[in-house]
Scaffold this motif. Structure first.
Motif, PDB file in Angstrom:
ATOM      1  N   GLN A  14      30.186  42.611  45.325  1.00 44.04           N
ATOM      2  CA  GLN A  14      31.633  42.459  45.122  1.00 44.04           C
ATOM      3  C   GLN A  14      32.118  43.400  44.017  1.00 44.04           C
ATOM      4  O   GLN A  14      33.146  44.055  44.156  1.00 44.04           O
ATOM      5  CB  GLN A  14      31.948  40.997  44.769  1.00 44.04           C
ATOM      6  N   ASN A  18      34.795  46.300  44.336  1.00 44.35           N
ATOM      7  CA  ASN A  18      35.961  46.348  43.460  1.00 44.35           C
ATOM      8  C   ASN A  18      36.069  47.684  42.734  1.00 44.35           C
ATOM      9  O   ASN A  18      37.165  48.192  42.511  1.00 44.35           O
ATOM     10  CB  ASN A  18      35.909  45.212  42.424  1.00 44.35           C
ATOM     11  N   GLN A  23      39.887  47.150  42.776  1.00 42.12           N
ATOM     12  CA  GLN A  23      40.603  45.889  42.996  1.00 42.12           C
ATOM     13  C   GLN A  23      40.654  45.084  41.712  1.00 42.12           C
ATOM     14  O   GLN A  23      39.617  44.720  41.161  1.00 42.12           O
ATOM     15  CB  GLN A  23      39.875  45.096  44.075  1.00 42.12           C
ATOM     16  N   THR A  33      37.548  39.670  41.328  1.00 38.84           N
ATOM     17  CA  THR A  33      38.415  39.071  42.336  1.00 38.84           C
ATOM     18  C   THR A  33      38.353  39.881  43.628  1.00 38.84           C
ATOM     19  O   THR A  33      38.145  41.088  43.590  1.00 38.84           O
ATOM     20  CB  THR A  33      39.874  38.989  41.828  1.00 38.84           C
ATOM     21  N   ASP A  34      38.505  39.176  44.738  1.00 41.74           N
ATOM     22  CA  ASP A  34      38.557  39.904  46.009  1.00 41.74           C
ATOM     23  C   ASP A  34      40.000  39.977  46.512  1.00 41.74           C
ATOM     24  O   ASP A  34      40.264  40.364  47.623  1.00 41.74           O
ATOM     25  CB  ASP A  34      37.621  39.269  47.051  1.00 41.74           C
ATOM     26  N   SER A  35      40.937  39.547  45.665  1.00 44.33           N
ATOM     27  CA  SER A  35      42.340  39.688  46.073  1.00 44.33           C
ATOM     28  C   SER A  35      43.163  40.166  44.880  1.00 44.33           C
ATOM     29  O   SER A  35      42.651  40.266  43.766  1.00 44.33           O
ATOM     30  CB  SER A  35      42.869  38.369  46.623  1.00 44.33           C
TER      31      SER A  35
END
Ligand SMILES: [Zn+2]
Length: 221
Positions: A14, A18, A23, A33-35
């Motif tokens: 992840q 990112n 991100q 964070t993935d959003s």
């Protein structure tokens, strides 16, 4: 042990993603964070009840949240700091709320247009960006030509008499009316304060015998 290793690998993966996509949470800048809105920041959002906060000429007005905290920051980033990406979490917030109020109807999305010079000045129409993301999430079609802004008005937050300021500034595009058959118009907006803008739009629809409408804003003051 295995789970710990698995989580660690996922974490590395992840972080790697990112780094590639840069991100980050738009609010706290954390990269875990993935959003665009991390879970920590998202949990500070308080959704309003799924009842209309107002009924105007039989049209319900709903609002997902209050104009404060994270919501206020995201709207500011989108409107004044050229952070177009803020339209993504804002549309997600609207979508989450809409899921609680939607009915078995065929909807069509539209939004209050801004005067063309205003969009030109900003380089984009912020409400179109939100509508586009909201349309991706809901699968509902957007009609961006339904409402036309026909005169320049001062920004609503700068005037005292908002109803007077906005009066006569919108028109319904008659060519688009035939596309509305059997559809419920979902008029979305970022903020409602006095409700003057949305009420003026409702009046324009009613003059054209269109009454199948829902107003839905991300926030209200
Ligand atoms: Zn955050």
């Amino acid at each position: 042990m295995f789970l710990g290793l698995k989580n660690y690998i996922l974490y590395i993966f992840q972080t790697f993603l990112n780094l590639i996509y840069n991100q980050k949470c738009l609010i706290c800048s954390c990269s875990k964070t993935d959003s665009l809105l991390c879970k920590n920041c998202a949990k500070d959002i308080h959704y309003l009840s799924s009842f209309p906060h107002k009924i105007f000429n039989n049209i319900p007005f709903y609002s997902a949240t209050l104009y404060e905290g994270i919501i206020k920051k995201l709207i500011h980033k989108l409107k004044f700091n050229h952070r177009k990406k803020a339209s993504i979490p804002l549309a997600q917030i609207l979508y989450k709320y809409f899921n609680n109020i939607k009915e078995e109807k065929e909807y069509i999305i539209t939004y209050p247009p801004s005067f063309f010079l205003k969009s030109a000045q900003r380089g984009y129409n912020h409400m179109f960006l939100i509508a586009k993301e909201f349309s991706k999430l809901t699968g509902i079609e957007i009609n961006k030509n339904l409402i036309k802004k026909i005169k320049y008005t001062k920004p609503q937050y700068k005037v005292k008499n908002r109803h007077k300021n906005i009066k006569g500034s919108f028109k319904i595009n008659k060519k688009e009316i035939k596309k509305l058959k059997n559809k419920t118009i979902l008029v979305i907006d970022d903020i409602t304060t006095s409700g003057a803008t949305l009420e003026e739009i409702i009046n324009c629809f009613i003059i054209n015998n269109i009454g199948n409408i829902i107003c839905l804003t991300i926030s209200k003051t």
